[in-house]
Write a protein that holds these residues in place. Structure first.
Motif, PDB file in Angstrom:
ATOM      1  N   PHE A 174     -51.700  36.803  31.118  1.00  0.00           N
ATOM      2  CA  PHE A 174     -52.051  36.695  29.710  1.00  0.00           C
ATOM      3  C   PHE A 174     -50.767  36.610  28.879  1.00  0.00           C
ATOM      4  CE2 PHE A 174     -55.448  39.053  31.803  1.00  0.00           C
ATOM      5  CZ  PHE A 174     -56.578  38.358  31.393  1.00  0.00           C
ATOM      6  N   GLN A 175     -50.680  35.566  28.028  1.00  0.00           N
ATOM      7  CA  GLN A 175     -49.515  35.440  27.143  1.00  0.00           C
ATOM      8  C   GLN A 175     -49.946  35.668  25.695  1.00  0.00           C
ATOM      9  OE1 GLN A 175     -47.339  31.690  27.158  1.00  0.00           O
ATOM     10  NE2 GLN A 175     -45.476  32.748  26.524  1.00  0.00           N
ATOM     11  N   PRO A 176     -49.251  36.563  24.975  1.00  0.00           N
ATOM     12  CA  PRO A 176     -49.656  36.900  23.602  1.00  0.00           C
ATOM     13  C   PRO A 176     -49.480  35.737  22.625  1.00  0.00           C
ATOM     14  CG  PRO A 176     -48.165  38.561  24.520  1.00  0.00           C
ATOM     15  CD  PRO A 176     -48.121  37.380  25.442  1.00  0.00           C
ATOM     16  N   LYS A 177     -50.386  35.693  21.646  1.00  0.00           N
ATOM     17  CA  LYS A 177     -50.219  34.887  20.440  1.00  0.00           C
ATOM     18  C   LYS A 177     -49.898  35.865  19.319  1.00  0.00           C
ATOM     19  CE  LYS A 177     -53.527  31.210  21.559  1.00  0.00           C
ATOM     20  NZ  LYS A 177     -54.755  30.502  21.096  1.00  0.00           N
ATOM     21  N   VAL A 178     -48.829  35.613  18.580  1.00  0.00           N
ATOM     22  CA  VAL A 178     -48.271  36.614  17.675  1.00  0.00           C
ATOM     23  C   VAL A 178     -48.179  36.073  16.251  1.00  0.00           C
ATOM     24  CG1 VAL A 178     -46.237  38.058  17.203  1.00  0.00           C
ATOM     25  CG2 VAL A 178     -46.957  37.658  19.565  1.00  0.00           C
ATOM     26  N   ASN A 179     -48.500  36.936  15.277  1.00  0.00           N
ATOM     27  CA  ASN A 179     -48.269  36.620  13.869  1.00  0.00           C
ATOM     28  C   ASN A 179     -46.766  36.651  13.619  1.00  0.00           C
ATOM     29  OD1 ASN A 179     -47.785  37.205  10.960  1.00  0.00           O
ATOM     30  ND2 ASN A 179     -50.010  37.172  10.843  1.00  0.00           N
ATOM     31  N   LEU A 180     -46.190  35.531  13.202  1.00  0.00           N
ATOM     32  CA  LEU A 180     -44.742  35.425  13.055  1.00  0.00           C
ATOM     33  C   LEU A 180     -44.210  36.230  11.877  1.00  0.00           C
ATOM     34  CD1 LEU A 180     -44.244  31.598  13.739  1.00  0.00           C
ATOM     35  CD2 LEU A 180     -44.102  33.502  15.353  1.00  0.00           C
ATOM     36  N   ILE A 181     -45.093  36.592  10.948  1.00  0.00           N
ATOM     37  CA  ILE A 181     -44.656  37.333   9.766  1.00  0.00           C
ATOM     38  C   ILE A 181     -44.539  38.827  10.058  1.00  0.00           C
ATOM     39  CG2 ILE A 181     -45.064  37.748   7.313  1.00  0.00           C
ATOM     40  CD1 ILE A 181     -44.685  34.785   8.090  1.00  0.00           C
ATOM     41  N   ASN A 182     -45.628  39.414  10.594  1.00  0.00           N
ATOM     42  CA  ASN A 182     -45.624  40.867  10.817  1.00  0.00           C
ATOM     43  C   ASN A 182     -45.518  41.255  12.291  1.00  0.00           C
ATOM     44  OD1 ASN A 182     -48.193  40.407  11.880  1.00  0.00           O
ATOM     45  ND2 ASN A 182     -49.245  41.021  10.004  1.00  0.00           N
ATOM     46  N   LEU A 183     -45.453  40.238  13.184  1.00  0.00           N
ATOM     47  CA  LEU A 183     -45.303  40.434  14.632  1.00  0.00           C
ATOM     48  C   LEU A 183     -46.484  41.162  15.274  1.00  0.00           C
ATOM     49  CD1 LEU A 183     -41.482  41.254  14.957  1.00  0.00           C
ATOM     50  CD2 LEU A 183     -42.647  39.050  15.119  1.00  0.00           C
ATOM     51  N   GLN A 184     -47.638  41.159  14.599  1.00  0.00           N
ATOM     52  CA  GLN A 184     -48.850  41.715  15.189  1.00  0.00           C
ATOM     53  C   GLN A 184     -49.461  40.701  16.156  1.00  0.00           C
ATOM     54  OE1 GLN A 184     -50.064  44.981  14.625  1.00  0.00           O
ATOM     55  NE2 GLN A 184     -48.005  45.076  13.758  1.00  0.00           N
ATOM     56  N   VAL A 185     -50.018  41.191  17.265  1.00  0.00           N
ATOM     57  CA  VAL A 185     -50.633  40.312  18.255  1.00  0.00           C
ATOM     58  C   VAL A 185     -52.020  39.907  17.767  1.00  0.00           C
ATOM     59  CG1 VAL A 185     -51.473  40.141  20.619  1.00  0.00           C
ATOM     60  CG2 VAL A 185     -49.328  41.338  20.147  1.00  0.00           C
ATOM     61  N   SER A 186     -52.264  38.614  17.672  1.00  0.00           N
ATOM     62  CA  SER A 186     -53.554  38.124  17.198  1.00  0.00           C
ATOM     63  C   SER A 186     -54.496  37.770  18.343  1.00  0.00           C
ATOM     64  CB  SER A 186     -53.350  36.885  16.310  1.00  0.00           C
ATOM     65  OG  SER A 186     -52.819  35.812  17.073  1.00  0.00           O
ATOM     66  N   GLY A 187     -53.958  37.593  19.532  1.00  0.00           N
ATOM     67  CA  GLY A 187     -54.784  37.247  20.679  1.00  0.00           C
ATOM     68  C   GLY A 187     -53.905  36.973  21.877  1.00  0.00           C
ATOM     69  N   VAL A 188     -54.521  36.516  22.958  1.00  0.00           N
ATOM     70  CA  VAL A 188     -53.782  36.180  24.174  1.00  0.00           C
ATOM     71  C   VAL A 188     -54.375  34.906  24.763  1.00  0.00           C
ATOM     72  CG1 VAL A 188     -53.129  38.563  24.754  1.00  0.00           C
ATOM     73  CG2 VAL A 188     -55.282  37.625  25.621  1.00  0.00           C
ATOM     74  N   GLU A 189     -53.560  34.203  25.538  1.00  0.00           N
ATOM     75  CA  GLU A 189     -54.033  33.033  26.279  1.00  0.00           C
ATOM     76  C   GLU A 189     -54.041  33.371  27.762  1.00  0.00           C
ATOM     77  OE1 GLU A 189     -52.830  28.362  27.284  1.00  0.00           O
ATOM     78  OE2 GLU A 189     -51.607  29.549  25.909  1.00  0.00           O
ATOM     79  N   ALA A 190     -55.165  33.084  28.435  1.00  0.00           N
ATOM     80  CA  ALA A 190     -55.289  33.338  29.870  1.00  0.00           C
ATOM     81  C   ALA A 190     -54.709  32.159  30.644  1.00  0.00           C
ATOM     82  CB  ALA A 190     -56.752  33.550  30.239  1.00  0.00           C
ATOM     83  N   LEU A 191     -53.853  32.456  31.612  1.00  0.00           N
ATOM     84  CA  LEU A 191     -53.178  31.438  32.419  1.00  0.00           C
ATOM     85  C   LEU A 191     -53.323  31.787  33.896  1.00  0.00           C
ATOM     86  CD1 LEU A 191     -49.917  31.463  30.294  1.00  0.00           C
ATOM     87  CD2 LEU A 191     -51.639  29.651  30.230  1.00  0.00           C
TER      88      LEU A 191
END
Length: 402
Positions: free
Chosen positions: A162-179
């Motif tokens: 799982f690779q995180p998707k991150v909010n670039l402003i506050n660095l909060q994780v918004s989700g993940v991508e399954a690989l």
């Protein structure tokens, strides 16, 4: 003196230049330094000493043999990055920067003549300081048989990362991508590039996909139990969307986990949708009507991007990582990124920048107005427990006792 635990190969046909570069690299603290006077010599050196982190390579007007060497060594997993040690014309340098990632190499930069030890030091340090992807085997000499693939799926050798998707402003994780990564008994961790065509040929895509879907939904349910939503994205192939029973099975799987469709995203590459069938378009519509999110992946890598946005019900754009890697190459990539962000806003679509590898890229994307991103600088692909530990170190689960 610095100590850089790097393995470096210097490829240069001029004895004096080659010797000077080797001495500089050693002065900078790299004790594993090798040299070669020709492409053939360099290949024999790698076969003897094994993989290197960086090749310092000369690309002069007769340097086509060196390009062949770089392609061959990259495919064999023997070289990771390149430093060009002669001055190139701006258009040639720009093309070289585009080519190296396609070969599977990171182009660290160019050190012109006269050779500058400070510039070389900066490039070596940039390699050392960048997040390093996990050792994924790119050994194309692994012969992947149909039977090996079938056994791999049955025995659980195909692992979900799982690779995180991150909010670039506050660095909060918004989700993940399954690989998917194949833990090959002979080849180590193998990239999907090696085995996905065999999976598709053997008609095992759905078997692999639904195993991955269950892994992702287990993770999502774990977080929802603690009051934290976590969107999980899964990759779908166009051939799967021709299956009239696909959406019904996805719906049943979500129901078995008691999870909402809004918590999952399905990513499809634009190049695979050039000749979308009626069944494919119908399934995309069914997924959206269920409440799932749809993402057009590698946006900008094909020639039909805008037409697909108008025709198909996507609500997320994933900007191809090549544009991010080319941020330093001039105004064109910035213009493409800015235009895509503006397009996404006007269409009410989320824009995710892929392939963010450095702090400078992160900073530039924020300046350009990009909100969401993905890449090794923000978070590498991780197995489930590694991801859980990583997420908890950033923000402990509510009710987890931590």
């Amino acid at each position: 003196m610095l100590f850089l635990p790097l393995r470096v190969l210097v490829l240069n046909d001029n004895f004096f230049q080659r010797t000077a570069i080797v001495n500089m690299v050693r002065r900078l603290g790299c004790d594993a330094v090798f040299d070669a006077a020709s492409a053939n010599h360099a290949w024999h050196v790698l076969c003897q000493v094994g993989p290197v982190d960086i090749v310092v390579c000369d690309l002069h007007k007769d340097g086509m043999e060196n390009l062949d060497f770089l392609r061959r060594s990259a495919l064999s997993g023997l070289v990771r990055s390149v430093i060009i040690n002669n001055s190139l014309a701006e258009d040639v340098q720009r093309t070289a920067r585009q080519l190296m990632p396609l070969l599977g190499l990171k182009m660290l930069g160019e050190v012109g003549s006269p050779f500058n030890i400070n510039a070389l030091s900066d490039l070596l340090m940039s390699y050392k300081n960048e997040p390093t992807p996990p050792a994924v085997s790119r050994c194309m000499n692994i012969v992947v048989s149909d039977e090996e693939v079938r056994v791999a799926i049955v025995e659980g050798q195909m692992e979900t990362y799982f690779q995180p998707k991150v909010n670039l402003i506050n660095l909060q994780v918004s989700g993940v991508e399954a690989l998917t990564r194949w833990n090959h008994p002979r080849g180590g961790i193998v990239s999907p590039v090696v085995f996905m065509s065999t999976i598709e040929r053997c008609e095992l895509l759905n078997q692999l996909f639904f195993a991955q879907l269950e892994h992702g939904l287990h993770l999502q349910r774990q977080y929802l139990m603690h009051g934290q939503p976590l969107n999980v994205a899964f990759n779908l192939q166009p051939s799967q969307l021709s299956d009239v029973g696909l959406v019904s099975r996805i719906k049943e799987t979500l129901a078995s986990f008691k999870l909402p469709a809004a918590g999952v995203t399905f990513e499809l590459t634009e190049t695979g949708l050039v000749d979308a069938s009626a069944e494919c378009i119908e399934n995309l519509l069914r997924l959206r009507l269920m409440g799932c999110r749809l993402s057009i992946d590698d946006f900008g890598s094909g020639f039909s991007s805008l037409r697909r946005l108008c025709q198909l019900p996507f609500n997320e754009i994933k900007l191809d990582g090549e544009f991010i890697q080319a941020l330093d190459d001039g105004p064109r990539s910035r213009a493409v990124i800015s235009s895509t962000i503006a397009l996404g806003e006007s269409l009410g679509m989320t824009v995710v920048a892929e392939g963010i590898e450095t702090q400078d890229q992160h900073r530039e994307l924020v300046k350009l107005g990009c909100v969401l991103g993905q890449g090794y600088f923000l978070g590498k692909p991780m197995k489930k427990q590694e991801l859980v530990n990583w997420l908890q170190s950033r923000a402990p689960l509510r009710g987890s006792g931590r």
